[in-house]
Design a protein around this motif. Sequence first.
Motif, mmCIF file in Angstrom:
data_model
loop_
_atom_site.group_PDB
_atom_site.id
_atom_site.type_symbol
_atom_site.label_atom_id
_atom_site.label_comp_id
_atom_site.label_asym_id
_atom_site.label_seq_id
_atom_site.Cartn_x
_atom_site.Cartn_y
_atom_site.Cartn_z
ATOM 1 N N ILE A 22 0.674 -1.377 0.195
ATOM 2 C CA ILE A 22 0.008 0.026 0.226
ATOM 3 C C ILE A 22 0.644 1.250 0.168
ATOM 4 N N PRO A 23 0.172 2.152 -0.562
ATOM 5 C CA PRO A 23 1.027 3.641 -0.721
ATOM 6 C C PRO A 23 0.980 4.390 0.428
ATOM 7 N N ASP A 24 1.859 5.142 0.733
ATOM 8 C CA ASP A 24 1.418 6.672 1.597
ATOM 9 C C ASP A 24 1.240 7.712 0.356
ATOM 10 N N PHE A 25 0.047 8.253 0.325
ATOM 11 C CA PHE A 25 -0.467 9.540 -0.315
ATOM 12 C C PHE A 25 0.403 10.531 -0.733
ATOM 13 N N ALA A 26 1.342 10.775 -0.512
ATOM 14 C CA ALA A 26 2.177 12.270 -0.696
ATOM 15 C C ALA A 26 3.503 11.952 -1.542
ATOM 16 N N THR A 27 4.144 10.790 -0.750
ATOM 17 C CA THR A 27 5.087 10.123 -1.058
ATOM 18 C C THR A 27 5.448 9.278 -1.877
ATOM 19 N N ARG A 28 4.056 8.027 -2.177
ATOM 20 C CA ARG A 28 3.542 6.802 -3.072
ATOM 21 C C ARG A 28 4.343 5.996 -2.252
ATOM 22 N N ARG B 120 6.447 2.515 -0.478
ATOM 23 C CA ARG B 120 5.078 1.644 -0.171
ATOM 24 C C ARG B 120 5.764 0.758 0.957
ATOM 25 N N VAL B 121 4.334 0.129 1.452
ATOM 26 C CA VAL B 121 4.762 -0.459 2.415
ATOM 27 C C VAL B 121 4.456 -2.658 2.553
#
Lengths: 375, 375
Positions: free
Chosen positions: B261-267, B269-270
């Motif tokens: 899944i991504p972070d909205f701003a930085t993309r 991923r975890v």
Amino acid sequence: MTDTPTRRTPVAESQRQHPDDAFTFDEVRLAARNHAMPLEALRYPLTPAGLHYLLIHYDIPDLDAAAWRLEIDGAVERRLTLSLEDLKRRPAVTAPVTLECAGNGRALYVPHPVSQPWITEGIGTAAWTGAPLAPILDEAGIAPAAIEVLFTGADLGVEGGEVQHYARALPRVEALLPGVLLAYAMNGEPIPPQHGFPVRLLVPGWYGMTHVKWLRRITALAQPYTGYQNAHVYRMRTREDDPGTPVTRMVPRSLMEPPGIPDFATRDRVVAPGDCELRGRAWSGWGPITRVEVSTDGGQHWHPAALGDALADYAWRPWTYLWHAEPGSHDLCSRATDATGRAQSMLAPWNLGGYMNNSVQHLVVVVAAEQTASA
Amino acid sequence: MTDTPTRRTPVAESQRQHPDDAFTFDEVRLAARNHAMPLEALRYPLTPAGLHYLLIHYDIPDLDAAAWRLEIDGAVERRLTLSLEDLKRRPAVTAPVTLECAGNGRALYVPHPVSQPWITEGIGTAAWTGAPLAPILDEAGIAPAAIEVLFTGADLGVEGGEVQHYARALPRVEALLPGVLLAYAMNGEPIPPQHGFPVRLLVPGWYGMTHVKWLRRITALAQPYTGYQNAHVYRMRTREDDPGTPVTRMVPRSLMEPPGIPDFATRDRVVAPGDCELRGRAWSGWGPITRVEVSTDGGQHWHPAALGDALADYAWRPWTYLWHAEPGSHDLCSRATDATGRAQSMLAPWNLGGYMNNSVQHLVVVVAAEQTASA
């Protein structure tokens, strides 16, 4: 009509010269993912699906329509589980609705807040078909104590350090308005994956963050929702320690279809001399558009535009203005006023999140001395 | 298999810290207009129309299918004028074709050439339907002396200070290949306005600039074409005074569907720990993909991926690789090789136009210690 502009320098030019004219790699990546509506698409009353703006917080989920279920729970008498077929069996409503990202215009604020760097194109209008929400909440027996309704999508990601499904709450009174839909079709086709397949929320008049895509759960709440998308973002504030006020309905805005022909790299425009019909569309989430004015001198003088019919209560209204284009450089502007008296700003107030920038658009064009720019 | 990477720093991280990490307002505006394919859309064998990449030099023209005509002229025995119905009456071919912008990856070159700032997402695959071009040129009686064929679109704009319709020439031998189509449908529907309605050229295997949209004229040329889009841009060169060599077919490239899944701003991923199927697609305009390798340590060690079947000769080939994800940070890469022996570069050579950047993609992910990142 005259007006004293607060900023005479055309936006495009001032941005190019401003030291703020530097965007990061992360912002460019967001601009690539999140599609804007090229302004020439203002020609279409209904925006074709691939040209409608898109803002996707996390990834587009991969959902199976047959397996999809919508849960309705929380402060209700009866929990409901609905399939897509259940929704389609209910009376359907189709409504053209204009959507605009709350961050539209963010890149034009100085300094620009760092997030999706919209210029003016975070917009689109589609005909959405779906089942009205109010009768469904009635059937579930929404409790008198329920003051908000929370909508949760299938999209999962990280924001502000917090793993979350995208989720937004609406005041009960707004959620129960008759225009609110659980939409399953866009322009007569199944909603494309990127726009919320199979079902998204539609709340006509509200900014885009409200229309939760890939909807999976609707929860009636007896307490105010304090989740990330309501409490931390989509709020108007100028300081980090200010809780601010929520972003809700769209303030009035008018945009002009760029006349003439563009330069590939700069988007500077050349227009042929002579009569030139300026065209655009205007909308407001607060009430019908009642007036659009046009300026061809950067906002020093304003002239009324001719208004066409809006497609629907919450869809944009077309306008035209016949301009006699003389050779030289011209700063074309338009501004909208709605039935509540709300009017578009020459320069919207800066805020931390970069929301609600309905500053008047400046479209600087050069009218050629000769007829070289006809298409 | 091992390899010596020329660059061990993950691209995303190096870009963030690099002084080159500054893009102009004009570049952000181009990134907004020109839509990228979000990488999670690698999951679709055929890209939905609204997710397929788009690069539009000028404006989307407003064309009427009934009034549209295609002129065939120049070094031919008989000039032809064809309507859309004429084209549709001819034998039709449908072919899935992968398209990639020649400038895909431009924003990853250091320093990045200033133009549309693609990262890795200037791609898409659609099933295009149309009439083969070769029999039409036969009917027109293309002259033995014709060495190139020029394709001119209806889109008009300014580039390099020159007012021009978008136009590109192809060597005769390429234009007469059996796969070349005058396409009027995309994924079974009329081509959307932004992809070239009503008719565009399709030259399977070539970079995107070749597939002229909004096609209006085909001209057989007895002399080499010296127009802007062939002679001034889409050329590989490192100095302004070097005429360079033309950009033609797509070099091999593989891209990975971002896991987790991504972070909205930085993309950023975890990914959840445990077995994780890495998936992607690879293509080349020179020959079938014969090998894809995956590295989970930034290119230090490579492992063969399992290949699925390509959709067609000139469409991408799917691959998978089962990765056991251990907690920590990992730099995931893939690289493709085609039947001609051409292989993807770790770091493609910088060039003035920012073309053909098929450098290996670096997807940096953090594997969480616990199962928090499942969708």
